[in-house]
Design an enzyme around this catalytic site. Structure first.
Site, mmCIF file in Angstrom:
data_model
loop_
_atom_site.group_PDB
_atom_site.id
_atom_site.type_symbol
_atom_site.label_atom_id
_atom_site.label_comp_id
_atom_site.label_asym_id
_atom_site.label_seq_id
_atom_site.Cartn_x
_atom_site.Cartn_y
_atom_site.Cartn_z
ATOM 1 N N HIS A 1 -3.719 13.963 1.455
ATOM 2 C CA HIS A 1 -3.938 13.003 2.538
ATOM 3 C C HIS A 1 -2.738 12.998 3.494
ATOM 4 O O HIS A 1 -2.913 13.016 4.718
ATOM 5 C CB HIS A 1 -4.163 11.603 1.960
ATOM 6 C CG HIS A 1 -4.240 10.519 2.997
ATOM 7 N ND1 HIS A 1 -5.290 10.407 3.877
ATOM 8 C CD2 HIS A 1 -3.383 9.511 3.303
ATOM 9 C CE1 HIS A 1 -5.077 9.363 4.674
ATOM 10 N NE2 HIS A 1 -3.928 8.808 4.359
ATOM 11 N N GLN B 1 -3.976 1.561 14.800
ATOM 12 C CA GLN B 1 -2.890 1.995 13.918
ATOM 13 C C GLN B 1 -1.963 3.000 14.609
ATOM 14 O O GLN B 1 -0.739 2.885 14.542
ATOM 15 C CB GLN B 1 -3.505 2.627 12.654
ATOM 16 C CG GLN B 1 -2.489 3.093 11.619
ATOM 17 C CD GLN B 1 -3.161 3.805 10.445
ATOM 18 O OE1 GLN B 1 -4.385 3.823 10.315
ATOM 19 N NE2 GLN B 1 -2.361 4.405 9.587
ATOM 20 N N ASP C 1 0.847 -1.195 0.000
ATOM 21 C CA ASP C 1 0.000 0.000 0.000
ATOM 22 C C ASP C 1 0.880 1.242 0.000
ATOM 23 O O ASP C 1 1.769 1.399 0.845
ATOM 24 C CB ASP C 1 -0.934 0.004 1.215
ATOM 25 C CG ASP C 1 -2.124 0.941 1.012
ATOM 26 O OD1 ASP C 1 -2.472 1.230 -0.157
ATOM 27 O OD2 ASP C 1 -2.703 1.389 2.020
ATOM 28 N N LYS D 1 -4.527 -2.474 9.939
ATOM 29 C CA LYS D 1 -4.864 -2.546 8.515
ATOM 30 C C LYS D 1 -5.190 -3.962 8.049
ATOM 31 O O LYS D 1 -5.905 -4.139 7.070
ATOM 32 C CB LYS D 1 -3.662 -2.061 7.677
ATOM 33 C CG LYS D 1 -3.246 -0.637 7.936
ATOM 34 C CD LYS D 1 -4.179 0.326 7.243
ATOM 35 C CE LYS D 1 -3.626 1.748 7.299
ATOM 36 N NZ LYS D 1 -4.491 2.679 6.568
ATOM 37 N N ARG E 1 1.743 15.802 13.822
ATOM 38 C CA ARG E 1 2.883 16.733 13.810
ATOM 39 C C ARG E 1 2.416 18.065 13.233
ATOM 40 O O ARG E 1 2.748 18.404 12.103
ATOM 41 C CB ARG E 1 4.029 16.216 12.900
ATOM 42 C CG ARG E 1 4.744 14.964 13.359
ATOM 43 C CD ARG E 1 5.757 14.543 12.305
ATOM 44 N NE ARG E 1 5.149 14.461 10.973
ATOM 45 C CZ ARG E 1 4.502 13.389 10.520
ATOM 46 N NH1 ARG E 1 4.405 12.303 11.229
ATOM 47 N NH2 ARG E 1 3.955 13.424 9.314
HETATM 48 MN MN MN Z 1 -4.265 2.655 2.749
#
Ligand code: MN
Length: 438
Positions: free
Chosen positions: A144, A250, A137, A263, A153
């Site tokens: 994004h 995540q 991925d 994921k 951050r």
């Molecule tokens: Mn993805």
């Protein structure tokens, strides 16, 4: 080199009359490949979508409807997955697509034999298009990456490598499933905000990621990078891809090695693979890299990539909650990005992936990463749309959403449109969230 041929002619019509209806995803100019079966006893086999029908390739081969390269390609289709066809390369798949276009167009003459090879799509069960040995991925949307980076951050949202290379991680191929597979809310470990110790339980931040899936065609030998100028010869086609994500899991687990169990519980692919040949009319210049971007290193740059490396695909994600279904309220559109805005192109992803000699194999799947644009209605996941649950979405019927709740349906669709050509679609990638196991 993007070549147009007779299969893209906007004047073509099919004797499969449903393929000629305005708004149909599968006109004769598309002809995407997929794997289907009819009923539980039936062995999965390869077909091509045309209107509301599926054209059975093996049935057509049995009736001697192919010759030459198209016949060789059709013989590779006598399988329950597209890998053998993918392995033959673009020329064979293109020859088969051309032969199918000639068989299915109104000028074909007597279509009675070919008509015996059609089955109603409504009667078919769709399967994974390929045996996916490897899945990677990427993270190719600068919007994004910037929006997600801001949440962790704020002072330095975009990391310094983003504009030098297409960032990616190796994902889990075994949990990639075909559209329609329910998304069981996964359990995982997370650190709730304000807490000092981690907890284990069902995720409270289940999200979708609106992505484009890229199926590799012919592979490369170990140790032999694919030059960017040849990269698209190794791409079979594209599908819709939902990279379901558990944001709380995540965030806690990714320090410092990146995505893992947040994921790998499920990723969904749409069943029809739109070939790179079908996408030829919809190519665009690679996105502007920005005035202060670093020079592209030579293996990520070539003239063809600059001129036509991007693909103009209008994507859409909709949500329909259980209550909306009960009340007859239509699925509500929430994300409308376009794949053309991705910072990195497909050819750059393939060239980068193999620059160290890494081997790609037929049927390998690359995810584009979440496709997000600049505008508020172009954000491709709830993490961005709700700013990590701080701004709930308002849904028709009065409900709100921060992250997904049990019973929610997520529906992806996509279309390519350009003046002078017939629009093509990708079908759907759908999935319903179901409660965590107890
Ligand atoms: Mn993805």
């Amino acid at each position: 080199m993007i070549e147009l041929n007779e299969t893209h002619d906007p004047a073509l019509r099919s004797w499969v009359t449903s393929a000629n209806l305005p708004g149909c995803d599968f006109p004769i100019q598309n002809l995407p490949f997929g794997v289907f079966s009819l009923g539980n006893e039936d062995k999965p086999r390869i077909g091509v979508a045309i209107g509301d029908r599926i054209f059975d390739i093996a049935a057509a081969r049995f009736r001697n409807l192919f010759q030459g390269l198209a016949l060789e390609a059709a013989m590779a289709c006598e399988q329950d997955a597209l890998n053998d066809l993918m392995n033959l390369g673009r020329e064979h798949a293109g020859a088969l697509r051309l032969a199918l276009s000639r068989l299915l167009r109104t000028e074909a003459g007597d279509a009675s034999v070919a008509a015996e090879c059609l089955v109603p799509m409504a009667d078919a069960t769709m399967h994974l298009p390929a045996r996916i040995a490897n899945y990677t991925d990427f993270y190719t949307s600068i919007h994004h990456a910037t929006n997600a980076g801001k949440m962790v951050r704020p002072e330095n949202p975009l990391l310094s490598n983003f504009r030098s290379l297409p960032v990616a991680y190796h994902g889990r191929a075994s949990t990639i499933s075909v559209s329609g597979t329910p998304c069981i809310r996964p359990h995982g470990q997370s650190l709730p905000s304000g807490a000092t110790e981690a907890v284990y339980g069902p995720t409270r931040k289940l999200d979708y990621e609106l992505e484009v899936g890229i199926f590799i065609g012919r592979g490369n030998a170990l140790g032999r990078p694919i030059p960017i100028g040849q990269a698209e010869q190794h791409v079979f086609g594209l599908c819709l891809f939902n990279d379901w994500s558990a944001r709380d899991v995540q965030r806690w687990e990714s320090q410092p090695l990146g995505p893992f169990l947040g994921k790998s519980f499920l990723s969904s692919v749409s069943p029809w693979v739109v070939t790179m040949d079908a996408l030829a009319p919809f190519r665009s210049a690679a996105a502007d890299r920005g005035v202060d971007a670093p020079m592209l290193l030579p293996n990520l740059d070539c003239p063809a990539n600059r001129v036509s490396g991007a693909v103009d695909i209008a994507l859409e994600a909709r949500i329909q909650t259980a209550r909306m279904r009960e009340e007859g309220i239509a699925a509500h559109p929430v994300s409308h990005p376009n794949f053309v805005d991705q910072y990195w192109t497909i050819a750059q992803m393939v060239a980068h992936h193999t620059e160290n000699g890494c081997r790609l194999m037929p049927g390998d799947l690359l995810g584009s990463g979440t496709v997000s644009g600049r505008r508020a209605d172009q954000l491709g996941c709830l993490l961005e749309l709700t700013r990590d649950a701080s701004r709930p979405l308002e849904l028709p019927g009065g409900e709100q959403r921060t992250y997904l709740e049990d019973g929610d349906d997520i529906i992806f669709r996509a279309h390519c449109r350009r003046d002078g050509f017939v629009a093509i679609g990708f079908g759907e990638c759908v999935g319903r969230v179901v409660p965590a196991l107890t």
